[in-house]
Enzyme design. Structure first.
Site, PDB file in Angstrom:
ATOM      1  N   ASN A  85      -6.997   1.367  10.294  1.00  0.00           N
ATOM      2  CA  ASN A  85      -5.645   1.591  10.811  1.00  0.00           C
ATOM      3  C   ASN A  85      -5.734   1.487  12.322  1.00  0.00           C
ATOM      4  O   ASN A  85      -6.465   2.257  12.957  1.00  0.00           O
ATOM      5  CB  ASN A  85      -5.130   2.971  10.416  1.00  0.00           C
ATOM      6  N   GLU A 130      -3.192  -0.368   8.228  1.00  0.00           N
ATOM      7  CA  GLU A 130      -1.981   0.012   8.974  1.00  0.00           C
ATOM      8  C   GLU A 130      -2.022  -0.620  10.352  1.00  0.00           C
ATOM      9  O   GLU A 130      -3.070  -0.616  11.008  1.00  0.00           O
ATOM     10  CB  GLU A 130      -1.869   1.532   9.177  1.00  0.00           C
ATOM     11  N   ARG A 147       0.857  -1.193   0.000  1.00  0.00           N
ATOM     12  CA  ARG A 147       0.000   0.000   0.000  1.00  0.00           C
ATOM     13  C   ARG A 147       0.887   1.234   0.000  1.00  0.00           C
ATOM     14  O   ARG A 147       1.713   1.401   0.895  1.00  0.00           O
ATOM     15  CB  ARG A 147      -0.894  -0.011   1.247  1.00  0.00           C
ATOM     16  N   GLU A 183      -7.164   8.263   6.852  1.00  0.00           N
ATOM     17  CA  GLU A 183      -7.402   8.879   8.159  1.00  0.00           C
ATOM     18  C   GLU A 183      -7.831  10.346   8.083  1.00  0.00           C
ATOM     19  O   GLU A 183      -7.130  11.234   8.590  1.00  0.00           O
ATOM     20  CB  GLU A 183      -6.153   8.754   9.037  1.00  0.00           C
ATOM     21  N   TYR A 242      -3.632   1.155  16.021  1.00  0.00           N
ATOM     22  CA  TYR A 242      -2.364   1.240  16.749  1.00  0.00           C
ATOM     23  C   TYR A 242      -2.498   0.974  18.241  1.00  0.00           C
ATOM     24  O   TYR A 242      -1.621   0.366  18.844  1.00  0.00           O
ATOM     25  CB  TYR A 242      -1.724   2.628  16.547  1.00  0.00           C
ATOM     26  N   HIS A 297      -2.926  10.905   1.190  1.00  0.00           N
ATOM     27  CA  HIS A 297      -2.345  10.668   2.516  1.00  0.00           C
ATOM     28  C   HIS A 297      -1.725  11.999   2.989  1.00  0.00           C
ATOM     29  O   HIS A 297      -0.521  12.108   3.173  1.00  0.00           O
ATOM     30  CB  HIS A 297      -1.322   9.529   2.449  1.00  0.00           C
TER      31      HIS A 297
HETATM   32  C1  FCB Z   1      -0.948   6.918  11.001  1.00  0.00           C
HETATM   33  C2  FCB Z   1      -0.590   7.504   9.649  1.00  0.00           C
HETATM   34  C3  FCB Z   1       0.736   7.037   9.119  1.00  0.00           C
HETATM   35  C4  FCB Z   1       1.786   6.924  10.200  1.00  0.00           C
HETATM   36  C5  FCB Z   1       1.253   6.148  11.373  1.00  0.00           C
HETATM   37  C6  FCB Z   1       2.238   5.955  12.492  1.00  0.00           C
HETATM   38  O1  FCB Z   1      -1.832   7.766  11.665  1.00  0.00           O
HETATM   39  O2  FCB Z   1      -1.575   7.170   8.713  1.00  0.00           O
HETATM   40  O3  FCB Z   1       1.128   7.903   8.092  1.00  0.00           O
HETATM   41  O4  FCB Z   1       2.236   8.163  10.547  1.00  0.00           O
HETATM   42  O5  FCB Z   1       0.108   6.762  11.894  1.00  0.00           O
END
Ligand code: FCB
Length: 444
Positions: free
Chosen positions: A292, A352, A78, A167, A294, A122
């Site tokens: 995405n 992500e 991607r 995002e 995290y 992006h």
């Molecule tokens: C996300 C973004 C990506 C990167 C990660 C850590 O929010 O999409 O570009 O910065 O975080």
């Protein structure tokens, strides 16, 4: 033995990057500057005064990077297109040299048996469009749809997966409310419109795709479960507000056709009335949703934290990444199940997932990053748990292929599977890359 089924056949094993974070040479071959180019050159905007001028020099080293992807055994990649490389002014004349770069990249992927997933936006809006009001201007929907159509025309014969926006919550809130990201604006009244115009842009691009494209199109959103830091009613309310603010602001209009009422309460008089026909455009059916993921949000009530009087805190006694984000893999299962439950059975991709750690410098040809190995492993187990409970998950994209320009954090935060020495541009596969390589070769 685990009772979970393995990953489904055809599951995509990918890695993700974005244009401004890796390409470098931001003005090469006739490209128009982006808001991140302008922003990163403002003193104090980015840690250590870092800019994307060189980044990973991927614009000039794409062939070598393609070989790394092949060595890893990736089945998908991607990446995002820099709008200003293709349309230097954002609208109007196409810059053939900029478009050629992405043509060659796609060809290089296909030659290596790697499926491209192309993100159209992006965060690197052309500066020429920012000068016309950027995402605050309702015309931005049309600008974006025209740009998108240029790429569909050029690449849809070879690209099977398209992502409109990455995002939009982050580019709205960090770009226009807190000012930590380009274009660095601080306003409580602009974000609702900026978000709305991005959603309209998405809807118009999807409509254009239905005319021009033959494959699949979706959007990538950052999602995270919000949980109260304590049992107090205030913290529980704060977590609920933040959940609407982060998880439902974009998903509800995209998939249900209306904004959650709570957003009007959160923004108060700054929440506009949006035309119903816009909401219809926004709700154009998607082929998939990109998630995405995290971390989770552990939330405290805090009246000074606008607009929702809720602050995310770092939990004591829990492992955190170098970003200060808690390592919370179970939140990935929760998120995937919540999306299925609330919005139905949409095909999903994890577009992500990854972590920054303070990796040691390479020794010999090795970088030991055991925490990242663990992060990947536990999050893939969490993804598999969601699949076992019926989630239609079709692929996983590790963030990121390379250590890169981490926005306001500059080069200080390393998310890559591949270590990049930002002076010599030398690449070294980390232990996490080896782990991912072995996992892919065994089908997960
Ligand atoms: C996300 C973004 C990506 C990167 C990660 C850590 O929010 O999409 O570009 O910065 O975080």
């Amino acid at each position: 033995m685990s009772t979970n089924p393995p990953f489904p056949p055809g599951f995509l094993w990918g890695a993700a990057t974005s244009a401004y974070q890796i390409e470098g040479s931001p003005l090469a071959d006739g490209a128009g500057a982006s808001i991140w180019h302008g922003f990163s050159h403002q003193p104090g905007a980015v840690a250590n005064g870092d800019t994307g001028d060189r980044a990973c020099d991927h614009y000039r080293r794409a062939d070598a990077d393609l070989d790394f992807m092949a060595e890893l055994g990736l089945t998908a990649y991607r990446f995002s297109v820099a709008w200003g490389r293709v349309l230097p002014k954002g609208t109007g004349r196409v810059n053939a040299k900029g478009l050629d770069f992405y043509q060659r990249l796609v060809d290089g992927l296909l030659e290596r048996g790697i499926q491209p997933m192309v993100t159209l936006y992006h965060w690197d809006l052309p500066e020429a469009l920012e000068a016309r009001g950027g995402w605050r201007n309702p015309d931005s929907a049309r600008w974006f749809a025209n740009y998108a159509a240029t790429l569909f025309d050029a690449l849809d014969d070879r690209v099977g997966l398209w992502v409109t926006l990455n995002e939009p919550w982050v580019s709205t809130v960090l770009g226009h409310l807190s000012g930590e990201h380009a274009p660095g604006r601080r306003s409580l009244s602009e974000p609702p419109r900026v978000a709305h115009h991005q959603l309209c842009a998405h809807g118009e691009a999807v409509a254009a795709y239905r005319e021009l494209g033959r494959h699949q199109i979706g959007i990538s959103l950052n999602l995270e479960p919000q949980q109260p830091a304590t049992d107090s009613p205030q913290d529980r309310e704060a977590a609920r507000r933040r959940h609407h603010f982060i998880n439902r602001w974009f998903l509800d209009p995209l998939l249900l056709g209306h904004y959650p009422d709570e957003l009007a309460a959160i923004f108060g008089a700054d929440w506009p009335r949006f035309p119903p026909e816009d909401l219809q455009r926004i709700q154009a059916p998607l082929d998939f949703l990109g998630i995405n993921y995290y971390s989770r949000g552990l939330v405290r009530h805090d009246p000074t934290e606008l607009p929702c009087a809720a602050r995310r805190i770092a939990p004591p006694d829990r492992p955190c990444t170098a970003m200060g984000w808690e390592v919370y893999p179970e939140g990935l299962t929760e998120t995937l199940l919540w999306v299925k439950q609330r919005y139905g059975d949409l095909p999903l991709y994890i577009t992500e997932n990854g972590a920054a750690f303070d990796d040691p410098a390479p020794v010999g040809n090795q970088v030991q990053d055991p925490e990242r190995v663990d992060y990947l492993r536990t999050h893939l187990v969490a993804a598999r748990a969601a699949i076992a409970q019926g989630v239609d998950l079709r692929g996983y994209f590790a963030w990121s292929l390379l250590d890169n320009f981490e926005w306001a954090e500059g080069y200080a935060k390393r998310f890559g599977l591949v270590h990049v020495d930002h002076i010599t541009q030398c690449r070294t596969l980390k232990a996490s890359a080896r782990y991912y390589q072995a996992l892919i070769s065994e089908g997960g």
